[in-house]
Design a protein around this motif. Structure first.
Motif, PDB file in Angstrom:
ATOM      1  N   ARG A 183      -3.218  21.771  15.869  1.00  0.00           N
ATOM      2  CA  ARG A 183      -3.368  23.231  15.906  1.00  0.00           C
ATOM      3  C   ARG A 183      -2.019  23.854  16.218  1.00  0.00           C
ATOM      4  NH1 ARG A 183      -6.378  20.877  19.668  1.00  0.00           N
ATOM      5  NH2 ARG A 183      -4.799  21.529  21.127  1.00  0.00           N
ATOM      6  N   HIS A 234     -15.364  13.093  26.875  1.00  0.00           N
ATOM      7  CA  HIS A 234     -15.718  12.503  28.162  1.00  0.00           C
ATOM      8  C   HIS A 234     -17.030  13.087  28.674  1.00  0.00           C
ATOM      9  CE1 HIS A 234     -12.562  15.699  29.089  1.00  0.00           C
ATOM     10  NE2 HIS A 234     -13.692  16.236  29.464  1.00  0.00           N
ATOM     11  N   PHE A 258     -21.755  22.986  19.567  1.00  0.00           N
ATOM     12  CA  PHE A 258     -20.666  23.557  20.365  1.00  0.00           C
ATOM     13  C   PHE A 258     -19.877  22.458  21.058  1.00  0.00           C
ATOM     14  CE2 PHE A 258     -18.926  25.205  24.319  1.00  0.00           C
ATOM     15  CZ  PHE A 258     -18.253  26.343  23.893  1.00  0.00           C
ATOM     16  N   ARG A 261     -16.057  21.315  20.188  1.00  0.00           N
ATOM     17  CA  ARG A 261     -15.054  21.344  21.257  1.00  0.00           C
ATOM     18  C   ARG A 261     -14.306  20.013  21.290  1.00  0.00           C
ATOM     19  NH1 ARG A 261     -17.848  22.600  26.880  1.00  0.00           N
ATOM     20  NH2 ARG A 261     -18.539  20.473  26.496  1.00  0.00           N
ATOM     21  N   GLU A 262     -15.028  18.903  21.126  1.00  0.00           N
ATOM     22  CA  GLU A 262     -14.375  17.587  21.108  1.00  0.00           C
ATOM     23  C   GLU A 262     -13.519  17.431  19.851  1.00  0.00           C
ATOM     24  OE1 GLU A 262     -17.528  14.747  21.295  1.00  0.00           O
ATOM     25  OE2 GLU A 262     -17.944  15.124  23.414  1.00  0.00           O
ATOM     26  N   HIS A 311      -5.199  30.404  16.561  1.00  0.00           N
ATOM     27  CA  HIS A 311      -6.060  30.781  17.685  1.00  0.00           C
ATOM     28  C   HIS A 311      -7.274  31.605  17.246  1.00  0.00           C
ATOM     29  CE1 HIS A 311      -6.695  31.143  22.036  1.00  0.00           C
ATOM     30  NE2 HIS A 311      -7.229  32.296  21.734  1.00  0.00           N
ATOM     31  N   TRP A 312      -7.037  32.671  16.490  1.00  0.00           N
ATOM     32  CA  TRP A 312      -8.158  33.557  16.140  1.00  0.00           C
ATOM     33  C   TRP A 312      -9.120  32.896  15.170  1.00  0.00           C
ATOM     34  CZ3 TRP A 312      -9.464  36.846  19.440  1.00  0.00           C
ATOM     35  CH2 TRP A 312      -8.500  37.513  20.212  1.00  0.00           C
ATOM     36  N   ARG A 325      -0.366  27.896  17.486  1.00  0.00           N
ATOM     37  CA  ARG A 325      -0.800  29.158  18.088  1.00  0.00           C
ATOM     38  C   ARG A 325      -1.377  30.102  17.047  1.00  0.00           C
ATOM     39  NH1 ARG A 325       2.342  32.254  22.587  1.00  0.00           N
ATOM     40  NH2 ARG A 325       0.542  33.508  22.041  1.00  0.00           N
ATOM     41  N   ILE A 376      -9.809  29.701  15.034  1.00  0.00           N
ATOM     42  CA  ILE A 376     -10.630  28.750  15.799  1.00  0.00           C
ATOM     43  C   ILE A 376     -11.640  29.500  16.664  1.00  0.00           C
ATOM     44  CG2 ILE A 376     -10.572  26.968  17.578  1.00  0.00           C
ATOM     45  CD1 ILE A 376      -7.863  26.098  16.445  1.00  0.00           C
ATOM     46  N   VAL A 428     -12.187  19.720  17.709  1.00  0.00           N
ATOM     47  CA  VAL A 428     -11.010  20.592  17.601  1.00  0.00           C
ATOM     48  C   VAL A 428      -9.919  20.152  18.578  1.00  0.00           C
ATOM     49  CG1 VAL A 428     -10.198  22.971  17.890  1.00  0.00           C
ATOM     50  CG2 VAL A 428     -12.323  22.523  16.675  1.00  0.00           C
ATOM     51  N   THR A 429     -10.313  19.583  19.725  1.00  0.00           N
ATOM     52  CA  THR A 429      -9.313  19.086  20.677  1.00  0.00           C
ATOM     53  C   THR A 429      -8.387  18.069  20.015  1.00  0.00           C
ATOM     54  OG1 THR A 429     -10.858  19.410  22.506  1.00  0.00           O
ATOM     55  CG2 THR A 429      -8.999  17.958  22.933  1.00  0.00           C
ATOM     56  N   PHE A 478     -15.850  29.114  16.623  1.00  0.00           N
ATOM     57  CA  PHE A 478     -16.730  28.863  17.770  1.00  0.00           C
ATOM     58  C   PHE A 478     -17.703  30.004  18.027  1.00  0.00           C
ATOM     59  CE2 PHE A 478     -13.700  25.583  19.094  1.00  0.00           C
ATOM     60  CZ  PHE A 478     -14.558  24.646  19.637  1.00  0.00           C
ATOM     61  N   PHE A 479     -17.178  31.237  17.987  1.00  0.00           N
ATOM     62  CA  PHE A 479     -17.971  32.343  18.530  1.00  0.00           C
ATOM     63  C   PHE A 479     -18.601  33.233  17.458  1.00  0.00           C
ATOM     64  CE2 PHE A 479     -14.794  31.425  21.943  1.00  0.00           C
ATOM     65  CZ  PHE A 479     -15.713  30.811  22.797  1.00  0.00           C
ATOM     66  N   PHE A 517     -26.082  24.034  20.989  1.00  0.00           N
ATOM     67  CA  PHE A 517     -25.231  23.542  22.074  1.00  0.00           C
ATOM     68  C   PHE A 517     -24.590  22.197  21.732  1.00  0.00           C
ATOM     69  CE2 PHE A 517     -27.029  26.842  24.780  1.00  0.00           C
ATOM     70  CZ  PHE A 517     -25.896  27.196  25.487  1.00  0.00           C
TER      71      PHE A 517
END
Lengths: 224, 316
Positions: free
Chosen positions: B91, B283, B79, B83-84, B96-97, B93, B99, B86-87, B103-104, B76
Motif C-alpha cells: 500500500r 493472530h 471485515f 483486515r488481515e 488510503h481513501w 499513502r 482502502i 490488506v495488512t 472497508f466502510f 464481520f
C-alpha cells in the motif's frame, strides 16, 4: 455529589469505548519479548508515528497495569478544548507537559519525576515529535536519559508499535483497519558513569531491535 | 420450519459429539506425548479444535438468530479477513481513501444488498463497480508508483474476503421448491463438508502422507492426504444428503466439487503467504493464525457451491 461520581464513570466508559474501537480497527496484539506484563514500576518508551500510539499501548496493557500507567503528553495539544481536556486528564490521566519552552510555567522534567514519585508507570515518546520521515526512528531527545539518571531504580522498557502509521497517517480523518502489534522488549537503565550519548544510542538500538526486519536499517546504513 | 429445526439440531448434536471426541483425543495426545506443550503438531491440532468449537458456537447462534444473524456474522468475518489481507498488501499513502472505501462502503453495501435480495446488484458490486471506482479514487491522488500492483492487490483482497465470502449467507436467499425455510442447512452442509475435508486431509496426511502435491509450496499437503481427505469428506457429505435438497448421488457430486475447490483454495492462499513471506494470515488466536487460515477453503468453495445450487435447483 452526582457530578463527583458521574465524571469518573463517564471517563471509564470513554476509556473502554476507545480501547474497543482500537481493537476493532487494529486487532492489536501484545508481544512480551524480554519482559513480563507484571505490575512493576516502569517507563515505557516507544516509537512515535501517530496520535494513536499511546492508546495502542494503553489498550494492550492488562487492566491492572493500565490503571497505573500514565502517558506523558503535550499540554499544548490536550488542553485546547473541553473534550480533549476530559480525554487527556480524566480518561488517560496523562502527565501533561507544555512543550513550548517560552510560555511554560512548570518544568516538564519535574512533572515527569513527580509522576514517577507517585508510583505510576509512564509512557513516553523519546523522539519528542511524530516521525514523518522514512527513517525508522528520529534521534532521541535527552529526557529519557535525565529520567534514568534521576530515578535509576526504575526500568525503562522499549516498546515498538508496528503498522499504526499506516492505519492513521497524518491528515487523514478515517482510519483504515490493519493488524498492529505492540512489542515490549528487555528493560534498560542508565549505568553509573554512562554518558548521555552512549545511553541514548543504547536506548535507540534496544527499541529498533524490536522492529520487524523489513523496517530495520540494513548493515550498509548502520556502517555508514 | 420445525423440520428445519429438528434437522439442524440433529446435525448440531452430531458436530458437538465429534468435537467432544476430538477434544478428548487432543487432550489425551497432549498428556501422553508432550504435557509441557512443546510438540508443535499437537499444539496446532488443539488450536484447530478450539477454533472449530468457536466456529460452531458462532454459527449455531447466528443460525438461531435467523437471516440477520447470519448476514451480520459473515459481514464481520469479511471485515476481519479483509483486515488481515490488506495488512499484507503493498500500500501507499495514496491508497488510503480507496482502502477506507473498501472497508466502510463496499463491504457494508455488499451485505446490505444480499439482505435486500438484489442478486443482480450484489453479484456486480465488487467485480464491476468497485473494480472501476477504487482505481479512480486511487488515481486521483496522482501517485503512479507500483500503481497496477497496488490496485490489483486491493481488488483481490475484496474479491476473496468480501465477494467470495458473501456467497455463504447468499445461500439463504435461494428459492428451492420443497426446501422452503431450510436454506440455513445449505450453509451448514457447505461448512461442515469443507471443514471436515480440511481436517481429514490433515489427518490422512499425518498418517500416510509421503508424496507432496506441491513440495515448494506446502510440504504438509500430500497426495495421500488429498485423496484420503476428499474421499472421506465426500462420503460424509453423501451421508448428509438428508439435510439438503440433493439426492445422495447429487450430494456426493457437490461434496466432491466443494472439497476440491477448498483444497485448491488452500493451496492458492498458501502461495500468497509464501509470496508475502509470512506463515500465518494474522493472530486471531495468539500464535495460531488468522481468520483466513481457517476459512480459505470455505471462501473458495462458496461461490461455486452457490452457483451450482442456484443454476440447477433454485427458481430465482
Amino acid at each position: 455529589m452526582g457530578q463527583l461520581l458521574f465524571k469518573p464513570f463517564l471517563a471509564w466508559i470513554t476509556g473502554n469505548a476507545i480501547t474497543t474501537f482500537a481493537r476493532f480497527i487494529t486487532a492489536v496484539r501484545a508481544v512480551w519479548d524480554g519482559v513480563e506484563p507484571v505490575p512493576a514500576q516502569r517507563v515505557y518508551f516507544a516509537n512515535h508515528t501517530s496520535n494513536g500510539d499511546f492508546i495502542l499501548i494503553w489498550t494492550v496493557l492488562p487492566p491492572n497495569l493500565r490503571s497505573r500507567t500514565r502517558p506523558v503528553a503535550g499540554a499544548d495539544y490536550w488542553l485546547t478544548s473541553r473534550l480533549r481536556t476530559f480525554i487527556g486528564r480524566d480518561v488517560f490521566n496523562a502527565v501533561l507537559i507544555d512543550r513550548n519552552s517560552e510560555t511554560r510555567t512548570d518544568d516538564p522534567m519535574q512533572l515527569i519525576l513527580d509522576g514517577i514519585d507517585t508510583g505510576a508507570s509512564l509512557i513516553i515518546f523519546p523522539e519528542g515529535t511524530r516521525n514523518m520521515t522514512d527513517a525508522p526512528l528520529l534521534p532521541f531527545k535527552s529526557g529519557i536519559f535525565n529520567i534514568s539518571e534521576a530515578r535509576p531504580e526504575v526500568d525503562l522498557v522499549p516498546v515498538w508499535i508496528d503498522n499504526l502509521n499506516d492505519v492513521m497517517p497524518k491528515g487523514k480523518l478515517v482510519p483504515i483497519p490493519l493488524l498492529c502489534t505492540v512489542t515490549f522488549g528487555a528493560p534498560i537503565r542508565a549505568e553509573a558513569g554512562e554518558s548521555r550519548e552512549d545511553f541514548l544510542k543504547r536506548a535507540e538500538v534496544a527499541l529498533l531491535s524490536l522492529a520487524p526486519t523489513d523496517k530495520q536499517p540494513d548493515d550498509a546504513e548502520v556502517a555508514a | 420450519m420445525n423440520g428445519m429445526h429438528a434437522d439442524f439440531l440433529t446435525l448440531l448434536a452430531g458436530i458437538i459429539g465429534l468435537l467432544i471426541m476430538a477434544s478428548g483425543v487432543g487432550y489425551a495426545l497432549k498428556q501422553r506425548i508432550a504435557p509441557d506443550g512443546n510438540n508443535a503438531t499437537i499444539e496446532n491440532l488443539n488450536a484447530r479444535i478450539l477454533a472449530w468449537w468457536g466456529m460452531t458456537a458462532f454459527l449455531a447462534v447466528a443460525f438461531l438468530a435467523g437471516r440477520g444473524g447470519v448476514i451480520l456474522l459473515f459481514a464481520f468475518v469479511s471485515f476481519a479477513a479483509l483486515r488481515e489481507f490488506v495488512t499484507l498488501t503493498d500500500r501507499r499513502r495514496a491508497d488510503h481513501w480507496a482502502i477506507a472505501a473498501a472497508f466502510f462502503v463496499i463491504l457494508p453495501a455488499q451485505y446490505a444488498l444480499i439482505w435486500c435480495e438484489w442478486y443482480g446488484m450484489w453479484s456486480a458490486l465488487i467485480p464491476v463497480y468497485a473494480f472501476l471506482i477504487l482505481p479512480i479514487i486511487a488515481v486521483l491522488q496522482s501517485d503512479t508508483e507500483d500503481f497496477l500492483m497496488r490496485i490489483s492487490q486491493m481488488q483481490w483482497s475484496l474479491m476473496i474476503c468480501v465477494f467470495c465470502a458473501s456467497h455463504v449467507p447468499a445461500l439463504l436467499f435461494l428459492d428451492i421448491p420443497g426446501f422452503e425455510g431450510r436454506n440455513v442447512l445449505l450453509i451448514a452442509f457447505l461448512i461442515v463438508v469443507v471443514q471436515l475435508s480440511d481436517v481429514l486431509q490433515y489427518t490422512w496426511g499425518k498418517l500416510l502422507g509421503r508424496h507432496p502435491v506441491a513440495p515448494k509450496l506446502s510440504p504438509s499437503k500430500t497426495w495421500e492426504g488429498l485423496i484420503g481427505g476428499v474421499a472421506s469428506a465426500t462420503l460424509i457429505g453423501t451421508l448428509l444428503w438428508w439435510i439438503t435438497p440433493f439426492t445422495p448421488l447429487q450430494a456426493a457430486f457437490m461434496s466432491l466439487v466443494i472439497t476440491l475447490a477448498g483444497f485448491f483454495g488452500g493451496l492458492v492462499m498458501s502461495a500468497i503467504k509464501r509470496d508475502r513471506g509470512v506463515k500465518d494470515w494474522g493472530h486471531m488466536i495468539a500464535g495460531h493464525g488468522g481468520f483466513i487460515d481457517r476459512l480459505d477453503s470455505v471462501v473458495f468453495s462458496a461461490p461455486i457451491f452457490f452457483h451450482l445450487t442456484r443454476y440447477f435447483w433454485s427458481m430465482t
